[in-house]
Scaffold this active site. Structure first.
Site, PDB file in Angstrom:
ATOM      1  N   PRO A 173     -16.628  -4.255   1.510  1.00 24.08           N
ATOM      2  CA  PRO A 173     -17.924  -4.586   1.631  1.00 24.08           C
ATOM      3  C   PRO A 173     -18.901  -3.657   1.295  1.00 24.08           C
ATOM      4  CG  PRO A 173     -16.821  -3.820   3.700  1.00 24.08           C
ATOM      5  CD  PRO A 173     -15.859  -4.062   2.741  1.00 24.08           C
TER       6      PRO A 173
ATOM      7  N   TYR B  33       0.727  -1.151  -0.042  1.00 29.60           N
ATOM      8  CA  TYR B  33       0.067  -0.016   0.022  1.00 29.60           C
ATOM      9  C   TYR B  33       1.039   1.040  -0.010  1.00 29.60           C
ATOM     10  CZ  TYR B  33      -4.112  -2.947   1.178  1.00 29.60           C
ATOM     11  OH  TYR B  33      -5.129  -4.038   1.169  1.00 29.60           O
TER      12      TYR B  33
END
Length: 323
Positions: A207, A53
């Site tokens: 999600p 990241y």
């Protein structure tokens, strides 16, 4: 915030996880500090990051927070290795040397002597799975991590990995981190049943359908959103161009209106009620976003609403899942 057991292991995590993919790039230091403090104050424990990241910047920024904003023992730290960035772009490297070097680099950037969960970020077709698993075994026995798992793998890989790790007494595969939402239910074909059988916990990434399930893209692409950025437009665009996804988003918005809640809250409540899901990892970029997400955790969907969302987003069953 609810604490959930990850599979059949002794690891427990908050039902909401905090993702840090944007830290060090789209999320500045002050915002990261405010996000993490709000998350912990609400009872959150699971913080998810990765060596890749921001080429390590997300872990560096998180490490800075551990030196002042929150104490290390307040968090369940999860990081991932197995992706290397080079002149030709990212490449997969789940070799023993690659994974252990990534883990050592993560520990240095985070400023800790161990993480709670170490995951292989993605499959590496050039490295034997036996070698990858040997690295995970060594990561545990050397004290670098307490638990191990895999991310973005097919169910057969998870099953084989669990079998290979069974040979090491006291070490087992603990978690699978997979994309899972009302817009991506592919894990329900084989991964969810495999997880239940093998005693693995699911950590659901994206999600909220890469942000699309919040409903903010229903009319246009807002300025400053992920879909408007150069580096994340393709990541989000997959669902913006999908007609079936648009129907699901509208169904979520309709349910939210009827319940007097937000689409985000409805989408998250649906996911957290799914079998084997230990935590939903949300990549909040701003303090406002994490506050809105935390506010969703008190919602339990009525049975008829849950069933309606199941229907509108249902997978098409086929061979060999249905025989």
């Amino acid at each position: 915030m609810e604490r959930r057991q990850v599979g059949t292991s002794g690891l427990r995590v908050s039902s909401l996880g905090l993702g840090t993919m944007t830290w060090g790039r789209d999320t500045a230091v002050d915002d990261a500090s405010a996000i993490l403090r709000s998350f912990v104050d609400a009872g959150g424990t699971l913080v998810d990051t990765a060596a890749s990241y921001g080429d390590g910047d997300a872990e560096r920024l998180l490490g800075e927070q551990l030196a002042g904003t929150v104490a290390r023992d307040e968090l369940v730290l999860c990081t991932k290795g197995g992706v290397r960035h080079g002149p030709d772009g990212p490449r997969r490297d789940a070799s023993r040397g690659g994974l252990l070097a990534d883990l050592d680099g993560s520990l240095a950037r985070l400023g800790v002597d161990h993480v709670d969960l170490f995951l292989v970020a993605c499959p590496d077709p050039t490295t034997p799975l036996e070698e990858t698993i040997s690295a995970l075994r060594l990561a545990v026995t050397s004290g670098r991590t307490r638990y191990v798992g895999l991310s973005n793998v097919p169910a057969w890989t998870a099953a084989r990995a669990a079998t290979l790790l069974e040979a090491a007494e006291g070490i087992g595969l603990t978690a699978l981190q997979m994309e899972y939402s009302l817009l991506q239910r592919g894990v329900e074909r084989e991964t969810v049943p495999a997880s239940a059988s093998l005693g693995l916990g699911l950590l659901a990434w994206s999600p909220l359908g890469r942000g699309v399930l919040t409903g903010k893209y229903r009319r246009a692409v807002p300025v400053g959103s992920r879909a408007a950025s150069d580096h994340l437009a393709g990541f989000v665009g997959q669902y913006l161009e999908d007609g079936d996804a648009a129907a699901v988003v509208e169904a979520v918005a309709t349910a939210a209106e009827g319940l007097g809640r937000s689409p985000l809250e409805v989408a998250l409540a649906w996911l957290l009620a799914r079998p084997t899901v230990a935590s939903a990892v949300v990549g909040a970029r701003t303090p406002e976003q994490i506050a809105g997400t935390i506010g969703a955790l008190d919602l339990s969907l009525p049975g008829e609403v849950h069933a309606a969302l199941d229907d509108v987003s249902a997978l098409v069953p086929g061979y060999p899942e249905r025989w």
